[in-house]
Design an enzyme around this catalytic site. Structure first.
Site, short mmCIF file in Angstrom:
data_model
loop_
_atom_site.label_atom_id
_atom_site.label_comp_id
_atom_site.label_asym_id
_atom_site.label_seq_id
_atom_site.Cartn_x
_atom_site.Cartn_y
_atom_site.Cartn_z
N ASP A 1 59.08 66.72 76.35
CA ASP A 1 58.00 67.51 76.09
C ASP A 1 56.62 67.34 77.14
OD1 ASP A 1 58.53 68.73 73.58
OD2 ASP A 1 57.75 66.59 72.25
C1 BGC Z 1 54.34 62.58 73.81
C2 BGC Z 1 55.84 63.01 73.48
C3 BGC Z 1 55.50 64.18 72.17
C4 BGC Z 1 54.86 65.10 72.45
C5 BGC Z 1 54.66 65.87 71.06
C6 BGC Z 1 53.57 63.62 73.95
O1 BGC Z 1 52.36 62.95 74.15
O2 BGC Z 1 54.71 61.71 75.00
O3 BGC Z 1 56.74 62.19 73.12
O4 BGC Z 1 56.96 64.52 71.75
O5 BGC Z 1 53.51 64.46 72.55
O6 BGC Z 1 53.67 65.64 70.20
C1 NOJ Z 2 59.29 62.98 70.96
C2 NOJ Z 2 59.38 64.33 70.34
O1 NOJ Z 2 59.29 64.33 68.83
C3 NOJ Z 2 60.54 64.91 70.92
O2 NOJ Z 2 61.01 66.34 70.23
C4 NOJ Z 2 60.72 64.87 72.31
O3 NOJ Z 2 62.02 65.64 72.61
C5 NOJ Z 2 60.57 63.62 72.87
N1 NOJ Z 2 59.39 63.13 72.38
C6 NOJ Z 2 60.58 63.39 74.38
O4 NOJ Z 2 59.50 64.32 74.91
#
Ligand code: BGC
Ligand code: NOJ
Length: 811
Positions: A483
């Protein structure tokens, strides 16, 4: 240092020191009604949705940590103590918190009084029970004063933290007998209320927080408890609470049980009132009557335990290592069920108001629980697919209460659609139920746009094909699984969200992670098409998969590993040419799982590079070297300090992709070493460093470039749970479901003599015994089913309702 121990026979983790390095929590509830409970009694309760139907208040990121919960105070002479240690924090003579399968128990004692609390939510019930047993173990008569405590907030949990000008004037309660009813906002648009009851006469109560605590006191210093006398307050606005006061006289050796119930009631609009301004208590009273005796509560607890016996009875191993057995047999499966219920909504790191059910997350979670509750997995698949659009794209999340997709945390994550192929094919392989492919499933939650579920898979597949970039590789969209790799975002404004900002045309940035993912699930799609007689479609699809393999080999290979992406300018990411972020885990994982370029040695080189550049003492980091400055063209990934989260953290979700990649090469020693590095039960001895629960996976462990490598965060709600379970059971232990049977192809540490697994599959019980006489990692010489040798690695579907022996001899 350890703070407790595993009790495998009871499937419990027993915490013996309340001052754990972080609150260690458990989840109660299995269907609609849930509660989070820490090892000191902190946490909160909600019905279905922690944002819209939270019953009790919780303060995240508060000081001291974990303040607010379902508390008890016992006043014994001048000493006041709490069975969960908090809130009073009086040193206890003994303390034990047992987190089990959907229940938590406290056993503590102080000055000759023993307190036991059993806390759980009965199956199918919208109420949380606390059985409180007090016993006098001294030789004198004890006159105890027992105070209960919960703090109401049955309104929008987000509003609860912001809209004080309103909320401080809305609170309303009713008190009748031993029940405190919380009816804030009930007279307007809410057809639901909550109540807190005890099955014994009370000697007083309080419902106004300020009166109970004192305006400047914390939960550890309540006025009422200090005074040893309730004030019998009736809350009007401000902060309504529910506290019962009971005087308990116990002779030496005597004990007494109380049953507290925190319940939630929904009534039809026309049935809301008993009389003017008096709420209809009938449904609440019916709930109370269900569990008003110890026999009834014990029976419900027995049912809960039997429920978990059934769920966990489906896969059971005996490997000779308790740490592995308890992960596979108990805790990893348990965590998979919790993530099924919660997705990423409510934990001690997720506020319960931020994130709903994620499209990619929920699909991936499914591979961890489909064997336990296939019917609910089927329903979940449709819920998810219904939030897809005809072109295959989808909402990134939906809210559990409405099941409708929304854009609150963005959209256009181009990996999203493919995960639907994973969940659907895994569901069919587990159950043999191809019929779901024909069910009519809406697009964009619009029933008039429904198509057979198969069409959703097709849309997913072609979403990639229709969105290729300049190198014939998949366009990344807002981001892929990572993400934080926001390649079309270019944000200069700290008030912008990386999840929703995308100001560049997304027609150049490409993802090698999606490329690998597409080859893996594209092949699955082809296999499914063939299996259901769609041969033309299979042939057509196969061409696209082959083209992708070629594109990766041509433009996705960096010499020693797979590239990670091409950025907006068409420059390489995850290349040796880059100064930072030279190599990333995700593309190594997916392209090796896909076997891309295996004949040319790419798979082996890639995994060797992972070992060399990404592996460290605590697991495999996401990228290396981590970014040390902000790259506007990369987005959020470069905002994290080096070694944390997506920037060089050990992201436990993707470590299993490498484990599975290693099994492609047959390197069982390496696969298993990676497994043990992040499996929580193997980390119990370093709890002080690790900090979070030693019984469940966390999302992230600080990586080698962090200031404190090995320190973990974000436990519980993470795709880590399902992927590790999938990797260990289906690839390392190698018992893999398929359309026509169980494929058995272990890839284990060479020193193992073998292992045993009992697997319930399509109604039959497979008692599998794997023997490894030659001490190899991979290779199956013979398989005997009920004594007769079969000539393939696929153990066919055997007669349901019976036990079958499957003997596997490696060699
Ligand atoms: C985090 C991710 C997460 C994303 C979506 C980001 O700040 O680092 O792990 O999936 O937010 O909420
Ligand atoms: C947490 C999110 O829930 C997931 O969808 C994502 O793939 C990982 N972070 C990596 O960014």
């Amino acid at each position: 240092m350890k703070y407790g121990h595993f009790d495998d026979a009871n499937r419990e983790y027993v915490i013996t020191n309340p001052q754990t390095p972080y609150p260690w929590i458990n989840y109660l509830g299995n269907e609609d009604f849930f509660s989070l409970t820490s090892n000191t009694g902190g946490g909160y309760t909600f019905y279905k949705d922690a944002k819209f139907r939270r019953l009790t208040r919780y303060r995240y990121n508060n000081v001291p940590i974990d303040d607010g919960g379902k508390y008890f105070y016992i006043k014994d002479g001048d000493t006041t103590w709490s069975p969960g240690w908090k809130p009073m924090k009086t040193p206890l003579d003994s303390y034990e918190c047992r987190h089990g399968m959907s229940y938590t128990k406290f056993n503590s004692s102080k000055n000759g009084v023993e307190a036991q609390i059993l806390q759980f939510i009965p199956l199918g019930f919208w109420g949380e029970l606390q059985k409180v047993s007090l016993k006098n173990t001294s030789s004198e008569t004890k006159k105890l004063k027992l105070f209960s405590f919960v703090e109401w907030c049955l309104w929008n949990a987000e509003d609860d933290m912001t809209n004080f000008q309103r909320n401080f004037s809305t609170g309303e309660v009713e008190i009748q007998d031993s029940t405190i009813y919380h009816k804030t906002e009930f007279k307007e648009r809410r057809n639901h209320y909550a109540f807190y009851n005890v099955n014994a006469p009370i000697d007083g109560y309080d419902t106004d927080r300020e009166s109970f605590l004192g305006l400047y006191n914390g939960f550890d210093n309540p006025d009422v408890v200090n005074d040893g006398a309730p004030k019998n307050t009736v809350a009007h606005g401000w902060s309504p609470i529910a506290s019962h006061y009971i005087e308990v006289e116990l002779q030496p050796g005597e004990s007494r049980d109380f049953i507290f119930m925190l319940g939630y009631v929904e009534v039809a609009p026309e049935d809301k009132w008993e009389s003017k301004a008096v709420i209809n208590k009938k449904p609440a009273k019916e709930m109370m009557a269900k569990f008003d005796t110890v026999e009834k509560i014990d029976a419900a607890y027995g049912e809960l335990r039997a429920y978990w016996d059934r769920l966990l009875g489906k896969i059971n191993i005996d490997s000779g290592d308790d740490r592995l057995d308890r992960m596979v047999n108990i805790w990893n499966q348990y965590q998979c069920m919790v993530t099924f219920n919660m997705s990423r909504s409510a934990s001690f790191f997720e506020s319960g108001i931020g994130r709903g059910m994620g499209f990619r997350d929920s699909n991936q979670d499914l591979i961890g629980f489909v064997h336990q509750i296939p019917e609910r997995a089927r329903e979940r698949i449709f819920d998810i697919a219904s939030t897809q659009f005809e072109d295959g794209s989808c909402y990134h999340q939906y809210q559990p209460l409405t099941k409708k997709g929304n854009s609150a945390i963005g959209g256009d994550f181009n990996d999203d659609p493919l995960w639907l192929i994973l969940s659907t094919t895994e569901y069919i392989k587990e159950t043999g139920d191809f019929s779901l492919l024909d069910e009519m499933v809406p697009f964009d939650n619009d029933a008039s746009r429904a198509k057979p579920h198969f069409d959703h898979l097709k849309a997913s597949f072609y979403h990639v094909v229709n969105n290729l970039g300049p190198h014939g590789l998949p366009l990344i969209g807002r981001a892929d699984w990572n993400d934080c790799l926001n390649l079309n975002c270019f944000s200069e404004d700290p008030n912008e969200s990386f999840q929703t900002t995308g100001n560049k045309k997304g027609s150049t940035a490409e993802s090698l992670m999606i490329a690998g993912l597409f080859v893996v699930y594209g092949k699955e799609y082809v296999k499914l098409c063939k299996r259901i007689g769609k041969d033309v479609e299979a042939q057509e699809a196969e061409k696209h998969v082959d083209a992708m393999i070629e594109a990766v080999k041509k433009d996705g290979w960096d010499g020693d590993w797979y590239l990670r992406a091409y950025d907006y300018y068409g420059k390489k990411i995850g290349s040796n040419e880059n100064e930072e972020g030279k190599i990333f885990i995700e593309s190594q994982g997916w392209c090796t799982m896909a076997g891309i370029g295996q004949e040319e040695g790419m798979v082996e080189k890639s995994l060797n590079a992972v070992k060399e550049h990404l592996d460290c003492e605590y697991g495999i980091v996401l990228n290396s070297p981590a970014f040390t400055k902000y790259y506007i063209e990369y987005g959020e990934i470069s905002t994290y300090p080096a070694g944390y989260k997506e920037n060089g953290g050990i992201f436990c979700h993707n470590n299993p992709w490498i484990m599975i990649g290693e099994t492609v090469l047959g390197r069982g020693d390496q696969a298993y070493e990676y497994y043990t590095k992040i499996a929580p039960s193997f980390l119990e001895d370093i709890s002080e460093l690790h900090r979070v629960e030693p019984y469940v996976y966390c999302q992230m462990i600080a990586g080698k470039e962090a200031s404190k490598p090995g320190e973990a965060k974000n436990s519980w709600l993470s795709g880590t749970a399902s992927w590790n379970f999938f990797a260990i059971t289906q690839y390392i232990l190698g018992v893999k479901t398929d359309y026509d049977g169980l494929v058995i192809d272990p890839c284990i540490p060479s020193k193992w003599d073998g292992f045993k697994m009992t697997r319930e599959y399509r109604g039959a019980t497979y008692n599998i015994e794997v023997q490894n006489p030659e001490h190899i990692s991979k290779g199956v010489k013979r398989i005997l089913v009920n004594g007769s040798e079969i000539d393939s690695k696929i153990v066919p579907i055997l007669e349901a309702g019976k036990e079958h022996s499957v003997q596997v001899i490696m060699g």
